[in-house]
Motif scaffolding. Structure first.
Motif, short mmCIF file in Angstrom:
data_model
loop_
_atom_site.label_atom_id
_atom_site.label_comp_id
_atom_site.label_asym_id
_atom_site.label_seq_id
_atom_site.Cartn_x
_atom_site.Cartn_y
_atom_site.Cartn_z
N LEU A 49 0.84 -1.20 0.00
CA LEU A 49 0.00 0.00 0.00
C LEU A 49 0.87 1.25 0.00
CD1 LEU A 49 -2.69 -1.10 2.62
CD2 LEU A 49 -2.97 -0.92 0.14
N GLY A 50 0.43 2.26 -0.71
CA GLY A 50 1.12 3.54 -0.73
C GLY A 50 1.99 3.75 -1.95
N HIS A 51 2.04 2.81 -2.84
CA HIS A 51 2.90 2.88 -4.01
C HIS A 51 2.33 3.74 -5.14
CE1 HIS A 51 3.51 1.24 -8.12
NE2 HIS A 51 4.77 1.26 -7.80
N SER A 52 1.05 3.65 -5.37
CA SER A 52 0.51 4.12 -6.64
C SER A 52 0.30 5.62 -6.78
CB SER A 52 -0.80 3.38 -6.95
OG SER A 52 -0.49 2.03 -7.21
N MET A 53 0.10 6.36 -5.71
CA MET A 53 -0.05 7.81 -5.89
C MET A 53 1.27 8.43 -6.34
SD MET A 53 -1.81 10.77 -3.53
CE MET A 53 -3.49 10.19 -3.72
N PRO A 54 2.40 8.14 -5.69
CA PRO A 54 3.65 8.67 -6.24
C PRO A 54 4.01 8.03 -7.57
CG PRO A 54 4.06 7.42 -4.22
CD PRO A 54 2.58 7.52 -4.38
N ALA A 55 3.61 6.78 -7.80
CA ALA A 55 3.85 6.15 -9.10
C ALA A 55 3.11 6.89 -10.20
CB ALA A 55 3.44 4.68 -9.07
N ALA A 56 1.90 7.37 -9.90
CA ALA A 56 1.14 8.13 -10.89
C ALA A 56 1.87 9.41 -11.28
CB ALA A 56 -0.25 8.45 -10.36
N PRO A 94 -0.52 17.42 -15.66
CA PRO A 94 -1.95 17.31 -15.97
C PRO A 94 -2.48 15.93 -15.58
CG PRO A 94 -0.65 16.97 -17.94
CD PRO A 94 0.32 17.30 -16.85
N LEU A 95 -2.42 15.65 -14.31
CA LEU A 95 -2.76 14.35 -13.74
C LEU A 95 -4.14 14.42 -13.09
CD1 LEU A 95 -1.93 11.49 -12.62
CD2 LEU A 95 -0.74 12.71 -10.79
N THR A 96 -5.02 13.49 -13.43
CA THR A 96 -6.32 13.39 -12.79
C THR A 96 -6.25 12.30 -11.74
OG1 THR A 96 -7.48 14.12 -14.77
CG2 THR A 96 -8.78 12.92 -13.13
N MET A 97 -6.61 12.62 -10.51
CA MET A 97 -6.58 11.65 -9.42
C MET A 97 -8.00 11.48 -8.88
SD MET A 97 -3.18 13.29 -7.76
CE MET A 97 -3.68 14.90 -8.35
N VAL A 98 -8.45 10.24 -8.84
CA VAL A 98 -9.79 9.93 -8.36
C VAL A 98 -9.64 9.16 -7.05
CG1 VAL A 98 -11.96 8.74 -8.83
CG2 VAL A 98 -10.70 9.84 -10.71
N LEU A 158 -10.63 15.65 -16.13
CA LEU A 158 -9.90 15.02 -17.24
C LEU A 158 -9.39 16.03 -18.26
CD1 LEU A 158 -12.21 11.92 -17.70
CD2 LEU A 158 -9.82 11.87 -16.91
N GLN A 159 -10.03 17.17 -18.34
CA GLN A 159 -9.61 18.21 -19.29
C GLN A 159 -8.66 19.22 -18.67
OE1 GLN A 159 -13.37 19.76 -20.64
NE2 GLN A 159 -13.73 18.03 -22.00
N SER A 160 -8.41 19.11 -17.39
CA SER A 160 -7.59 20.09 -16.69
C SER A 160 -6.11 19.99 -17.08
CB SER A 160 -7.73 19.91 -15.18
OG SER A 160 -6.88 20.82 -14.51
N PRO A 161 -5.46 21.14 -17.28
CA PRO A 161 -4.03 21.13 -17.57
C PRO A 161 -3.17 21.07 -16.30
CG PRO A 161 -4.85 23.35 -17.71
CD PRO A 161 -6.05 22.47 -17.42
N VAL A 162 -3.81 21.06 -15.14
CA VAL A 162 -3.10 21.00 -13.85
C VAL A 162 -3.59 19.79 -13.06
CG1 VAL A 162 -2.76 23.51 -13.75
CG2 VAL A 162 -4.79 22.49 -12.70
N PRO A 163 -2.86 19.40 -12.02
CA PRO A 163 -3.32 18.26 -11.20
C PRO A 163 -4.70 18.53 -10.63
CG PRO A 163 -1.11 18.91 -10.56
CD PRO A 163 -1.61 19.96 -11.50
N TYR A 164 -5.55 17.52 -10.74
CA TYR A 164 -6.95 17.70 -10.34
C TYR A 164 -7.39 16.44 -9.61
CZ TYR A 164 -11.46 20.09 -10.95
OH TYR A 164 -12.62 20.77 -10.77
N LEU A 165 -7.85 16.60 -8.37
CA LEU A 165 -8.33 15.49 -7.56
C LEU A 165 -9.85 15.50 -7.50
CD1 LEU A 165 -6.93 13.98 -4.42
CD2 LEU A 165 -9.25 14.89 -4.25
#
Length: 171
Positions: A49-56, A94-98, A158-165
């Motif tokens: 656990l904890g790998h995938s957010m920094p991996a993204a 430009p990363l989308t995080m859900v 998904l259309q955002s040019p900046v990180p969006y949670l």
């Protein structure tokens, strides 16, 4: 949760990359969010656990000029490495995080029956303000509590040019 996965599947770019760490929703994700291209899905191995957010963040650094990167994280999993939001904002990715927000470490609760644990301690995560955390680290963020709001908010992210949670409340 099925509605979230189906909506994400319908709205995401066809060549997008999914970086996932939401163990309690993985089965639903596999049913509704097909992964049909090489190098379009990354996740952790062996239950870490904890790998995938920094991996993204790393995947977005590698491919975001050519492909949209979408992080799909459980609220419990995200708490292991939430500081990756700061890196995404600092790098203007430009990363989308859900966040699949079920209010706890649901995967750990699922394991409890396997290990014959009768009472779980410390697996509830009530009231964490993921939108506030994301904004405090420089990301755009919204919370979705009603299914009818999901499509529009995911589209914006998904259309955002900046990180969006996008923090999605699920039952």
């Amino acid at each position: 949760m099925a509605y979230l996965m189906q909506t994400l599947s319908e709205l995401r770019p066809t060549d997008s990359v999914i970086v996932e760490e939401s163990p309690s929703s993985r089965r639903t994700m596999q049913m509704y969010l097909p992964i049909d291209r090489p190098h379009s899905f990354f996740t952790c191995a062996s239950g870490g656990l904890g790998h995938s957010m920094p991996a993204a963040v790393g995947v977005a650094l590698a491919v975001s000029s050519q492909r949209k990167v979408i992080g799909l994280f459980g609220d419990g999993s995200s708490m292991y490495s939430i500081q990756a939001l700061w890196s995404a904002a600092d790098l203007k990715l430009p990363l989308t995080m859900v966040i699949v927000n079920n209010g706890g470490y649901a995967a750990l609760a699922e394991f409890s029956s396997h290990f014959n644990i009768k009472q779980l301690i410390g697996t509830k995560l009530p009231g964490i303000d993921f939108v506030g955390l994301a904004r405090s680290m420089g990301c755009a963020a919204v919370r979705v509590e009603r299914p009818q709001d999901l499509g529009a908010r995911l589209t914006t992210a998904l259309q955002s040019p900046v990180p969006y949670l996008v923090d999605v409340a699920v039952a």
